[in-house]
Motif scaffolding. Sequence first.
Motif, short mmCIF file in Angstrom:
data_model
loop_
_atom_site.label_atom_id
_atom_site.label_comp_id
_atom_site.label_asym_id
_atom_site.label_seq_id
_atom_site.Cartn_x
_atom_site.Cartn_y
_atom_site.Cartn_z
N ALA A 150 0.85 -1.18 0.00
CA ALA A 150 0.00 0.00 0.00
C ALA A 150 0.89 1.24 0.00
CB ALA A 150 -0.94 0.01 1.21
N PRO A 151 0.93 1.96 -1.12
CA PRO A 151 0.29 1.67 -2.40
C PRO A 151 0.96 0.49 -3.08
CG PRO A 151 1.80 3.51 -2.62
CD PRO A 151 1.76 3.18 -1.16
N PRO A 152 0.37 -0.02 -4.16
CA PRO A 152 0.96 -1.16 -4.86
C PRO A 152 2.43 -0.92 -5.20
CG PRO A 152 -1.23 -0.71 -5.72
CD PRO A 152 -0.92 0.40 -4.76
N GLY A 153 3.25 -1.90 -4.85
CA GLY A 153 4.69 -1.77 -5.07
C GLY A 153 5.46 -1.44 -3.82
N THR A 154 4.76 -1.01 -2.76
CA THR A 154 5.40 -0.67 -1.48
C THR A 154 4.90 -1.63 -0.40
OG1 THR A 154 5.55 1.67 -2.09
CG2 THR A 154 5.79 1.11 0.24
N ILE A 155 5.75 -2.52 0.07
CA ILE A 155 5.36 -3.49 1.09
C ILE A 155 5.27 -2.78 2.44
CG2 ILE A 155 5.99 -5.61 2.30
CD1 ILE A 155 7.52 -6.46 -0.21
N VAL A 156 4.13 -2.93 3.10
CA VAL A 156 3.93 -2.29 4.40
C VAL A 156 3.70 -3.29 5.53
CG1 VAL A 156 3.08 -0.14 3.40
CG2 VAL A 156 1.46 -1.96 3.97
N ALA A 157 3.28 -4.51 5.19
CA ALA A 157 2.96 -5.47 6.26
C ALA A 157 2.87 -6.88 5.69
CB ALA A 157 1.64 -5.10 6.94
N TYR A 158 2.91 -7.83 6.61
CA TYR A 158 2.70 -9.24 6.29
C TYR A 158 1.72 -9.83 7.30
CZ TYR A 158 7.01 -9.00 3.48
OH TYR A 158 7.98 -8.66 2.56
N VAL A 159 1.05 -10.88 6.89
CA VAL A 159 0.25 -11.69 7.80
C VAL A 159 0.78 -13.11 7.67
CG1 VAL A 159 -2.03 -12.57 8.41
CG2 VAL A 159 -1.78 -10.23 7.54
N ALA A 160 1.22 -13.70 8.78
CA ALA A 160 1.86 -15.01 8.75
C ALA A 160 1.17 -15.95 9.72
CB ALA A 160 3.35 -14.89 9.09
N GLN A 161 0.88 -17.16 9.25
CA GLN A 161 0.32 -18.18 10.13
C GLN A 161 1.41 -18.76 11.01
OE1 GLN A 161 -1.31 -21.56 8.05
NE2 GLN A 161 -2.35 -22.37 9.86
N LYS A 169 -3.55 -19.53 14.76
CA LYS A 169 -2.83 -18.36 15.23
C LYS A 169 -2.05 -17.72 14.08
CE LYS A 169 -2.27 -19.40 20.15
NZ LYS A 169 -1.32 -19.44 21.29
N PHE A 170 -2.04 -16.40 14.09
CA PHE A 170 -1.38 -15.63 13.05
C PHE A 170 -0.69 -14.44 13.69
CE2 PHE A 170 -5.03 -17.81 11.43
CZ PHE A 170 -4.67 -18.29 10.18
N THR A 171 0.27 -13.87 12.99
CA THR A 171 0.88 -12.63 13.43
C THR A 171 0.78 -11.60 12.31
OG1 THR A 171 3.09 -13.29 12.68
CG2 THR A 171 2.51 -13.74 14.98
N ILE A 172 0.60 -10.35 12.72
CA ILE A 172 0.72 -9.23 11.80
C ILE A 172 2.13 -8.69 11.96
CG2 ILE A 172 -0.09 -6.91 11.24
CD1 ILE A 172 -2.83 -7.71 12.22
N GLN A 173 2.84 -8.57 10.85
CA GLN A 173 4.23 -8.14 10.87
C GLN A 173 4.39 -6.84 10.10
OE1 GLN A 173 5.92 -11.60 8.96
NE2 GLN A 173 6.21 -12.69 10.91
N ASN A 174 5.39 -6.07 10.46
CA ASN A 174 5.67 -4.86 9.71
C ASN A 174 6.48 -5.20 8.46
OD1 ASN A 174 8.31 -5.27 10.56
ND2 ASN A 174 8.27 -3.65 12.09
#
Length: 265
Positions: A150-161, A169-174
Amino acid sequence: MDWDFHSLADAQNQRRGLPSFLPGAPDPDQSLPASSSNPGNQAWQLSLPLPSSFLPTLDLIIIHQQVELLGMILGTETSNKYEIKNSLGQRIYFAVEESICFNRAFCSTLRSCTLRITDNSGREVITVSRPLRCNSCWCPCYLQELEIQAPPGTIVAYVAQKWDPFLPKFTIQNANKEDILKIVGPCATCGCFGDVDFEVKTINEKLTIGKISKYWSGFVNDVFTNADNFGIHVPTDLDVTVKAAMIGACFLFDFMFFEHSLAGL
């Protein structure tokens, strides 16, 4: 009403510290400490509210999956489409899945795909990428993961199981893949005649700051359609990149737990 993530990034570079993710938190201009010399100690990055964007002002995000009549008639899996609305039911974004027919047919709910989220003017503001991965406690080294741009092309976060023998269980990562929040689901996600809640917690799991709910829409709708309804409950002043990650997590939960109608009862 555009979401200016470049302005957001500038604001983050100017002001770093502990997040104001709880309602009633002090004004960041008055209370944030000076920037630390060790950025590894700061998992959170505070995002200043932008008056022209939607997410900074939302405490409830409603996600409604559109009914695919063709898939219902032919019994085939079609690309998912979602409307993203505010608490008044007004559409603010629209999400469309991009995936190939082979993956939908043979990989089913594990398929790799890209979800493109556009605003009401048709401009893409968020891209959610999901690679082909496992979804079993027997394969703990290759579990589910999402990448949020966000915006496309700029990584801002991950969601990992994360592997757990009993609970989803999951984590939100920067953007640096540092854990900043946890998401913990119930032992049973079938949701028999009731909502299914995934609680968003701090890393130590002592404080719940929000939740992602799959709303039960009735026996007939859940059995005979794949259309699911979700609600994301968050503090208004939660970092907008985390809100974007939670939208991505909602899509992931739909694929993993509720894609087939009987699983979402």
